[in-house]
Design a protein around this motif. Structure first.
Motif, mmCIF file in Angstrom:
data_model
loop_
_atom_site.group_PDB
_atom_site.id
_atom_site.type_symbol
_atom_site.label_atom_id
_atom_site.label_comp_id
_atom_site.label_asym_id
_atom_site.label_seq_id
_atom_site.Cartn_x
_atom_site.Cartn_y
_atom_site.Cartn_z
ATOM 1 N N THR A 75 13.729 3.491 11.587
ATOM 2 C CA THR A 75 12.748 2.404 11.690
ATOM 3 C C THR A 75 12.221 2.086 10.293
ATOM 4 N N ILE A 76 12.517 0.869 9.835
ATOM 5 C CA ILE A 76 11.951 0.377 8.570
ATOM 6 C C ILE A 76 10.577 -0.202 8.905
ATOM 7 N N LEU A 77 9.530 0.453 8.434
ATOM 8 C CA LEU A 77 8.185 0.029 8.814
ATOM 9 C C LEU A 77 7.605 -0.890 7.731
ATOM 10 N N TRP A 78 7.862 -2.188 7.915
ATOM 11 C CA TRP A 78 7.353 -3.179 6.952
ATOM 12 C C TRP A 78 5.833 -3.052 6.796
ATOM 13 N N ALA A 79 5.147 -2.768 7.917
ATOM 14 C CA ALA A 79 3.683 -2.722 7.928
ATOM 15 C C ALA A 79 3.139 -1.617 7.034
ATOM 16 N N SER A 80 3.984 -0.660 6.675
ATOM 17 C CA SER A 80 3.578 0.380 5.730
ATOM 18 C C SER A 80 4.155 0.128 4.344
ATOM 19 N N ALA A 81 5.445 -0.173 4.265
ATOM 20 C CA ALA A 81 6.098 -0.346 2.959
ATOM 21 C C ALA A 81 5.408 -1.413 2.122
ATOM 22 N N ASN A 82 4.913 -2.461 2.780
ATOM 23 C CA ASN A 82 4.276 -3.570 2.067
ATOM 24 C C ASN A 82 2.839 -3.255 1.648
ATOM 25 N N ARG A 83 2.412 -2.020 1.924
ATOM 26 C CA ARG A 83 1.073 -1.594 1.515
ATOM 27 C C ARG A 83 1.148 -0.342 0.625
ATOM 28 N N GLU B 185 0.833 2.064 -2.164
ATOM 29 C CA GLU B 185 -0.032 2.081 -3.342
ATOM 30 C C GLU B 185 0.756 2.211 -4.646
ATOM 31 N N LYS B 186 1.908 2.893 -4.579
ATOM 32 C CA LYS B 186 2.699 3.085 -5.799
ATOM 33 C C LYS B 186 3.276 1.763 -6.308
ATOM 34 N N VAL B 187 3.358 0.783 -5.438
ATOM 35 C CA VAL B 187 3.892 -0.535 -5.808
ATOM 36 C C VAL B 187 2.775 -1.560 -5.966
ATOM 37 N N PHE B 188 1.803 -1.539 -5.065
ATOM 38 C CA PHE B 188 0.802 -2.614 -5.001
ATOM 39 C C PHE B 188 -0.593 -2.185 -5.463
ATOM 40 N N GLY B 189 -0.781 -0.902 -5.795
ATOM 41 C CA GLY B 189 -2.137 -0.449 -6.091
ATOM 42 C C GLY B 189 -2.949 -0.423 -4.803
ATOM 43 N N ASP B 190 -4.187 -0.887 -4.852
ATOM 44 C CA ASP B 190 -5.008 -0.989 -3.643
ATOM 45 C C ASP B 190 -4.306 -1.949 -2.676
ATOM 46 N N PRO B 191 -3.844 -1.432 -1.511
ATOM 47 C CA PRO B 191 -3.047 -2.291 -0.621
ATOM 48 C C PRO B 191 -3.804 -3.485 -0.073
ATOM 49 N N ASP B 192 -5.143 -3.407 -0.072
ATOM 50 C CA ASP B 192 -5.941 -4.504 0.486
ATOM 51 C C ASP B 192 -6.411 -5.496 -0.568
ATOM 52 N N ALA B 193 -6.127 -5.209 -1.842
ATOM 53 C CA ALA B 193 -6.529 -6.133 -2.908
ATOM 54 C C ALA B 193 -5.674 -7.395 -2.830
ATOM 55 N N PHE B 194 -6.326 -8.548 -2.955
ATOM 56 C CA PHE B 194 -5.648 -9.841 -2.834
ATOM 57 C C PHE B 194 -5.140 -10.263 -4.212
ATOM 58 N N CYS B 195 -3.851 -10.042 -4.468
ATOM 59 C CA CYS B 195 -3.255 -10.337 -5.786
ATOM 60 C C CYS B 195 -1.910 -11.048 -5.591
ATOM 61 N N PRO B 196 -1.927 -12.321 -5.194
ATOM 62 C CA PRO B 196 -0.678 -13.015 -4.834
ATOM 63 C C PRO B 196 0.372 -13.028 -5.937
ATOM 64 N N GLN B 197 -0.027 -13.339 -7.161
ATOM 65 C CA GLN B 197 0.968 -13.456 -8.233
ATOM 66 C C GLN B 197 1.529 -12.077 -8.598
ATOM 67 N N LYS B 198 0.661 -11.096 -8.709
ATOM 68 C CA LYS B 198 1.096 -9.750 -9.100
ATOM 69 C C LYS B 198 2.055 -9.149 -8.078
ATOM 70 N N ASN B 199 1.807 -9.405 -6.804
ATOM 71 C CA ASN B 199 2.564 -8.734 -5.746
ATOM 72 C C ASN B 199 3.761 -9.526 -5.239
ATOM 73 N N ARG B 200 3.896 -10.764 -5.694
ATOM 74 C CA ARG B 200 4.900 -11.672 -5.129
ATOM 75 C C ARG B 200 6.320 -11.082 -5.129
ATOM 76 N N ASP B 201 6.745 -10.536 -6.253
ATOM 77 C CA ASP B 201 8.147 -10.129 -6.390
ATOM 78 C C ASP B 201 8.499 -8.873 -5.596
ATOM 79 N N GLN B 202 7.492 -8.074 -5.241
ATOM 80 C CA GLN B 202 7.757 -6.842 -4.486
ATOM 81 C C GLN B 202 7.459 -6.997 -2.991
ATOM 82 N N ASN B 203 6.954 -8.156 -2.603
ATOM 83 C CA ASN B 203 6.556 -8.392 -1.216
ATOM 84 C C ASN B 203 7.790 -8.440 -0.311
#
Length: 387
Positions: free
Chosen positions: A297-305, A307-325
């Motif tokens: 099971t690939i859990l998108w709901a976890s992988a996309n949060r 911290e090692k990739v996005f930092g604070d998973p709830d921080a709203f950073c569209p440009q910073k996170n775009r390429d890894q989303n």
């Protein structure tokens, strides 16, 4: 952490997990990032592990279903010609041509919402938008709206209950709708409507027309994916915008920022929770030995949060996170319908922001989250005041 895959590391169905799935997945990502359960089999929580799976289709096959699944359940080279048939339907030109229809549907639905009175976003808005938009895109009659709405609910109940008999009956019912649509077009011959469904019937794969079984599978995958994820996305977006009025005002003033903002909101709160793969050989991932033939099971709901990739998973950073989303996946199975989904959601939010002055939770009513395998909300009471 269990080494024996028959001893579960966690139970995704406990009340504690279902009460707040996102936080439970966040905790599992830190504590046991590759976990076995009877329900999800091997679950991958980390972005890096998910990317490894997406980039290695030879080890992690998409043929995880016992049923024909075009093209989702196929690997290259079998997958490639079907994918080549599909992609032109989501070209920039095709999206531009469909956008006015999409905008009209969105506008009419928003106009129909009660002004100053509580309503359920899921029932009155998000499901209706997904149904109307899918039927319009495919060229299906409005008379299918209500049967498909009922079908989506039955399909969800059967999937949630893991009732194989009910799931088979629901699949058979959908196949009947598709058979009727195909037969109507065949009988019409040259007078058949020039729409996406008719066009697909005329496509060739490996030098031959697609069989009815292939067409039905393809249309089922498109429809189930579209109806579920678009509806979930709309409920997530409206809930988020209600909680962040400053962002809502900013986006109303600068609609050019909408597309990235929508992708980022849906990164933090997944409309599509997961996908499946199956191992073709023994493999080690995240320090766990997984035998050949095991479901992943690939859990998108976890992988996309992560911290090692996005930092604070709830921080709203569209440009910073775009390429890894990973909202629309990655690799050979990256969602072909992403341009359509992005256009639909952008247009809907544009129309909503231009028509609605106030958006807030309905007082005295509690929203209810949907539970795996569905994202978003099952009940979202809101109140709007129109401009």
């Amino acid at each position: 952490m269990a080494d024996d895959p028959r001893k579960p590391d966690w139970n995704p169905r406990t009340d504690e997990v279902l009460r707040d799935q996102i936080r439970a997945y966040d905790a599992m990502r830190a504590q046991c990032p590759v976990a076995w359960s009877d329900y999800q089999h091997w679950t991958l929580f980390r972005h890096g592990d998910v990317m490894r799976v997406l980039e290695d289709h030879q080890t992690f096959s998409s043929a995880a279903s016992n049923h024909l699944s075009v093209p989702n359940g196929m690997d290259p080279p079998e997958h490639t010609p079907y994918r080549q048939v599909i992609e032109p339907y989501f070209s920039q030109q095709a999206m531009s041509e469909f956008e006015p229809t999409c905008r009209n549907i969105a506008r009419n639905l928003i106009n129909s919402l009660p002004d100053g009175q509580p309503f359920d976003v899921v029932e009155k808005f998000s499901r209706a938008f997904a149904l109307q938009i899918q039927c319009a895109f495919m060229g299906w009659p409005d008379s299918l709206h209500e049967p498909l709405r009922e079908w989506v609910l039955k399909n969800h109940r059967a999937t949630l209950a893991r009732d194989r008999q009910a799931m088979a009956e629901v699949a058979h019912e959908f196949d009947g709708y598709i058979h009727d649509l195909l037969e109507t077009r065949r009988q019409a011959g040259a007078n058949a409507p020039r729409d996406v469904t008719t066009s697909l019937m005329e496509e060739a794969v490996n030098g031959r027309p697609m069989t009815d079984g292939e067409l039905t599978s393809l249309l089922r995958n498109w429809t189930v994916g579209e109806l579920g994820t678009i509806s979930s996305s709309v409920s997530i977006l409206l809930s988020y915008l209600a909680e962040h009025p400053d962002l809502r005002q900013s986006l109303a003033n600068d609609t050019g920022a909408l597309s990235d903002a929508i992708d980022e909101i849906l990164r933090t709160d997944a409309p599509l929770m997961s996908n499946r793969r199956v191992t073709t050989r023994d493999v080690e991932i995240g320090g766990r030995r997984i035998p050949a033939g095991e479901k992943i099971t690939i859990l998108w709901a976890s992988a996309n949060r992560d911290e090692k990739v996005f930092g604070d998973p709830d921080a709203f950073c569209p440009q910073k996170n775009r390429d890894q989303n990973l909202l629309y996946g990655a690799g050979v199975h990256v969602c072909p319908g992403a341009p359509l989904a992005r256009m639909e959601l952008r247009v809907l939010v544009e129309e909503f922001l231009s028509s609605v002055d106030t958006l807030k939770p309905a007082p005295g009513k509690q929203p209810e989250r949907a539970v795996f395998p569905t994202g978003g909300f099952s009940y979202l009471p809101m109140l709007i005041e129109k401009r």
